[in-house]
Structures are given as structure tokens and as C-alpha cells.
Design an enzyme around this catalytic site. Structure first.
Site, mmCIF file in Angstrom:
data_model
loop_
_atom_site.group_PDB
_atom_site.id
_atom_site.type_symbol
_atom_site.label_atom_id
_atom_site.label_comp_id
_atom_site.label_asym_id
_atom_site.label_seq_id
_atom_site.Cartn_x
_atom_site.Cartn_y
_atom_site.Cartn_z
ATOM 1 N N ARG A 175 17.566 47.416 44.416
ATOM 2 C CA ARG A 175 18.330 48.691 44.141
ATOM 3 C C ARG A 175 17.522 49.937 44.560
ATOM 4 O O ARG A 175 16.320 50.262 44.369
ATOM 5 C CB ARG A 175 18.311 48.852 42.897
ATOM 6 C CG ARG A 175 18.664 50.372 42.185
ATOM 7 C CD ARG A 175 19.082 50.389 40.831
ATOM 8 N NE ARG A 175 20.443 49.725 40.292
ATOM 9 C CZ ARG A 175 21.054 49.899 39.286
ATOM 10 N NH1 ARG A 175 20.481 50.572 38.317
ATOM 11 N NH2 ARG A 175 22.300 49.323 39.228
ATOM 12 N N HIS B 279 28.012 49.107 45.426
ATOM 13 C CA HIS B 279 27.642 48.496 44.118
ATOM 14 C C HIS B 279 28.337 47.329 44.047
ATOM 15 O O HIS B 279 29.273 47.098 42.992
ATOM 16 C CB HIS B 279 27.704 49.464 42.845
ATOM 17 C CG HIS B 279 26.704 48.890 41.753
ATOM 18 N ND1 HIS B 279 26.106 47.768 41.893
ATOM 19 C CD2 HIS B 279 26.624 49.356 40.419
ATOM 20 C CE1 HIS B 279 25.211 47.832 40.595
ATOM 21 N NE2 HIS B 279 25.812 48.960 39.800
ATOM 22 N N GLN C 138 28.485 44.916 40.713
ATOM 23 C CA GLN C 138 29.459 45.500 39.670
ATOM 24 C C GLN C 138 30.872 45.419 39.772
ATOM 25 O O GLN C 138 31.357 44.859 39.024
ATOM 26 C CB GLN C 138 28.976 47.172 39.869
ATOM 27 C CG GLN C 138 30.066 47.852 38.898
ATOM 28 C CD GLN C 138 29.300 47.558 37.375
ATOM 29 O OE1 GLN C 138 28.025 47.771 37.080
ATOM 30 N NE2 GLN C 138 30.539 47.348 36.543
ATOM 31 N N ASP D 40 33.059 56.777 36.148
ATOM 32 C CA ASP D 40 31.451 56.384 36.339
ATOM 33 C C ASP D 40 31.193 57.831 36.103
ATOM 34 O O ASP D 40 31.887 58.933 35.966
ATOM 35 C CB ASP D 40 31.549 56.039 37.842
ATOM 36 C CG ASP D 40 29.874 55.860 38.150
ATOM 37 O OD1 ASP D 40 29.218 55.729 36.989
ATOM 38 O OD2 ASP D 40 29.623 55.708 39.255
ATOM 39 N N CYS E 217 31.212 51.310 34.601
ATOM 40 C CA CYS E 217 30.127 50.462 35.107
ATOM 41 C C CYS E 217 29.001 50.631 33.957
ATOM 42 O O CYS E 217 28.059 49.740 33.731
ATOM 43 C CB CYS E 217 29.600 50.658 36.373
ATOM 44 S SG CYS E 217 29.388 52.480 36.563
ATOM 45 N N ARG F 255 28.459 41.225 34.444
ATOM 46 C CA ARG F 255 27.459 40.956 35.703
ATOM 47 C C ARG F 255 26.498 39.678 35.759
ATOM 48 O O ARG F 255 26.233 39.422 36.847
ATOM 49 C CB ARG F 255 26.403 42.207 35.031
ATOM 50 C CG ARG F 255 27.169 43.706 35.218
ATOM 51 C CD ARG F 255 27.610 44.209 36.736
ATOM 52 N NE ARG F 255 26.480 44.107 37.662
ATOM 53 C CZ ARG F 255 25.320 44.890 37.820
ATOM 54 N NH1 ARG F 255 25.682 46.337 37.089
ATOM 55 N NH2 ARG F 255 24.364 44.919 38.497
HETATM 56 N N1 NVA Z 1 27.408 55.896 40.243
HETATM 57 C C1 NVA Z 1 26.103 55.450 39.386
HETATM 58 C C2 NVA Z 1 26.287 54.025 39.099
HETATM 59 C C3 NVA Z 1 25.438 53.365 38.124
HETATM 60 C C4 NVA Z 1 25.451 52.046 37.851
HETATM 61 C C5 NVA Z 1 24.799 55.832 39.928
HETATM 62 O O1 NVA Z 1 24.648 55.570 40.915
HETATM 63 O O2 NVA Z 1 23.881 56.314 39.316
HETATM 64 N N1 CP Z 2 26.092 49.432 35.770
HETATM 65 C C1 CP Z 2 24.811 49.184 36.199
HETATM 66 O O1 CP Z 2 24.358 48.742 37.354
HETATM 67 O O2 CP Z 2 23.993 49.514 35.153
HETATM 68 P P1 CP Z 2 22.306 49.657 35.284
HETATM 69 O O3 CP Z 2 22.259 51.044 36.110
HETATM 70 O O4 CP Z 2 21.751 49.779 33.822
HETATM 71 O O5 CP Z 2 21.536 48.319 35.841
#
Ligand code: NVA
Ligand code: CP
Length: 308
Positions: A105, A132, A135, A227, A267, A295
Site C-alpha cells: 500500500r 484499489h 477493494q 468514499d 469502502c 475483503r
Molecule cells: N480513497 C480512500 C480509500 C481508503 C480505503 C483513500 O485513498 O484514502
Molecule cells: N477499505 C480499506 O482499504 O480499508 P483500510 O484503509 O482500513 O485498509
């Protein structure tokens, strides 16, 4: 696929529809029989690199790999300082000698692509600023479970047209869903993503719409999805984003436009009172925790396909 010949999971764009459907069906089977494949990754190690915070991604990967007989090693940005303490290529060349897969990530998608190119082991994208995909697999599994179909489903995505939206758009093109994305000006999904998805949606029967008006997107929708307005790494823009996204909250006014049996998806993490009202996310229409659980099942399918 990276230069090293192994398969990676970086975006839904990179995987053909048939293979993605196989992953979805495998995820559904694994959900029905969680003990299945309990020795499939016997003794195998999965490195988890996190340069941003996480609840769901970390827990679902750690639990998932363990349920398959393997184990995870959690690495923070502070520990490896990717690209600064040592080049991405060197990190890849070290890890490939000790572990059998990498989940990462991070911010720039190019980092994940470089890691995948250089590492002779599978690399899984656990969220970049661009996409993502894990997800989206959990999301389409949830849609399949709740709507019984992916083809004749309209998804209204209302909010920021970034990583989660991009993966849902790729998924709509692959799975033949109809997605209508409504964003404020300046927050539209990437034009290249939309163009690619429109080109490929023809083959699957999917449809990709990008509109300004949230109510238009929500019209007769089976799924309402949103989101956060401020993604990880964008915290300095939070005040401006609160202003720019005013009017894009999924509330009772928006849900009234959707089909009576719509499901609400997010998400997570969610901010009640910003992108969604508490009344909507905490209503019986909400399937956000089913999505979160999925997930685990979706990623187990990915792990079996890549590392099993
Ligand atoms: N768009 C959000 C998704 C989190 C799972 C982010 O990138 O923070
Ligand atoms: N939806 C998601 O990816 O959650 P986290 O950021 O908690 O991993």
C-alpha cells in the site's frame, strides 16, 4: 505481469474478464468453506508493506494468509523507507529471496509497478493513489451476493473520482456493470481510465457514465457507493475539499432516487455527516460490513491464484 514472468495483481485492467470471474467464484467458494485450502500456502510468507494507515487491508491479509497455511510479515514505511533507505529494485531483490509474495500500500502507482517489474514473486496492490483492486473485488463479490448479478446492475458512485472509483470503473468494464460516476468539477475520474473502460465495456455489456449531478447518477440505481472526500495523503486539502464536495453527500434525498431495494456501499473508513449521512450508512440498506468481510474472501482467492 512484471518483467520477471510471474503474475501480479495491480489493477483490474490488467486481468481478463474470465480470470477475474474465476477469482470471484473462488472467493465465493472460499467464503462458503473457509477451511478449504488450509494448507495451500503451507509455510509461505507474504510481506505486507504499508506506507499509509490501514485497518481492513492489514487484518484481512494477515488473517487470510494464515487461513491458507502461510504467514504475513508487516513492514511499515519507517522500517523500510522504500526508495530512500534503498532503491525499490534492491527491496524487490531482497524480498524475493526470503518471501513468496508482496502486498504493498503506497502513494504513487509507479512504485507498485516498479516493484512488480523487479521482483520475481507476485506483487499485490493494497491501494495506491490510482487504484484499489482488492477493494473492487470485494465490492463486486458483495454486489453479486446482494443483487445476484453483475450485468444488469447500475452502480451510482458519488464523490471523489480517484482510486476506489477507478477500480470500480475498471470492474464495470470487465464485469459488464453500468456505473454512473458523479463528481464535483475537478474531481472527475482519470480520462485515460474512462476511455479504456468505455472501449472495453462494449465487450462485456458494461456502461460507463460520468456526470456532475449526484441525483442523475442515483436515478434507478441498484447500488449507491461513496468514499471519503479527503483520501490518505491529502489531509492538507481537507478544508477546500469540504467546500468543493458540498452537495455530494449520500443522504435521504439521494437514496429517494435509487431503486427501493438499493444497497449502500462504502469502502470504509467512513465519515458520517460528510460523504454519507448517519441515517443512510446505519440503515438496513447498508452492506458496508459485508463488503469489509468480503475483503478477506476476495483476497484469499487472489492469494491462492498467485501464490498457491
Ligand atoms: N480513497 C480512500 C480509500 C481508503 C480505503 C483513500 O485513498 O484514502
Ligand atoms: N477499505 C480499506 O482499504 O480499508 P483500510 O484503509 O482500513 O485498509
Amino acid at each position: 505481469m512484471g518483467d520477471t514472468g510471474q503474475r501480479d495483481f495491480l489493477t483490474l485492467r490488467d486481468w481478463p474478464t474470465a480470470d477475474l470471474l474465476e477469482l470471484l467464484f473462488s472467493a465465493r467458494a472460499l467464503k462458503a468453506a473457509p477451511g478449504e485450502y488450509s494448507r495451500r500456502l503451507d509455510g509461505k510468507a507474504l510481506a505486507l508493506i504499508f506506507e499509509k494507515p490501514s485497518l481492513r487491508t492489514r487484518v484481512s491479509f494477515e488473517v487470510g494468509v494464515r487461513q491458507l497455511g502461510g504467514f504475513a510479515i508487516h513492514l511499515t514505511a519507517q522500517e523500510i523507507n522504500l526508495g530512500k533507505r534503498e532503491p525499490i529494485r534492491d527491496v524487490a531483490k531482497n524480498l524475493e529471496r526470503m518471501v513468496q509474495g508482496i502486498m504493498i500500500r503506497t502513494f504513487a502507482h509507479a512504485v507498485v509497478e516498479e516493484l512488480a517489474r523487479e521482483a520475481a514473486i507476485p506483487v499485490i496492490n493494497g491501494l495506491t493513489d490510482f487504484t484499489h483492486p482488492c477493494q473492487a473485488m470485494a465490492d463486486y463479490l458483495t454486489i453479486l451476493e446482494t443483487k445476484g448479478d453483475l450485468n444488469n446492475v447500475k452502480i451510482a458512485y458519488i464523490g471523489d473520482g480517484n482510486n476506489v472509483a477507478h477500480s470500480l470503473i475498471f470492474g464495470a468494464a470487465r464485469f459488464g456493470a453500468h456505473i454512473a460516476v458523479a463528481t464535483p468539477e475537478g474531481y472527475e475520474p482519470d480520462a485515460g481510465v474512462v476511455a479504456w473502460a468505455r472501449e472495453h465495456a462494449d465487450a462485456s455489456g458494461g456502461r460507463i457514465e460520468v456526470v456532475r449531478d449526484p441525483l442523475q447518477a442515483a436515478e434507478a440505481a441498484d447500488v449507491l457507493y461513496t468514499d471519503v472526500w479527503t483520501s490518505m495523503g491529502q489531509e492538507a486539502e481537507n478544508e477546500k475539499r469540504q467546500r468543493d464536495f458540498a452537495g455530494y453527500q449520500i443522504d435521504d434525498g439521494v437514496t429517494a432516487r435509487a431503486k427501493d431495494d438499493y444497497v449502500f456501499m462504502h469502502c470504509l473508513p467512513a465519515h458520517r455527516g460528510e460523504e454519507v449521512s448517519a441515517g443512510v450508512i446505519d440503515s438496513p440498506h447498508s452492506v458496508v460490513f459485508q463488503q469489509a468481510e468480503n475483503r478477506l474472501h476476495a483476497q484469499k482467492a487472489v492469494l491462492v491464484a498467485l501464490m498457491g
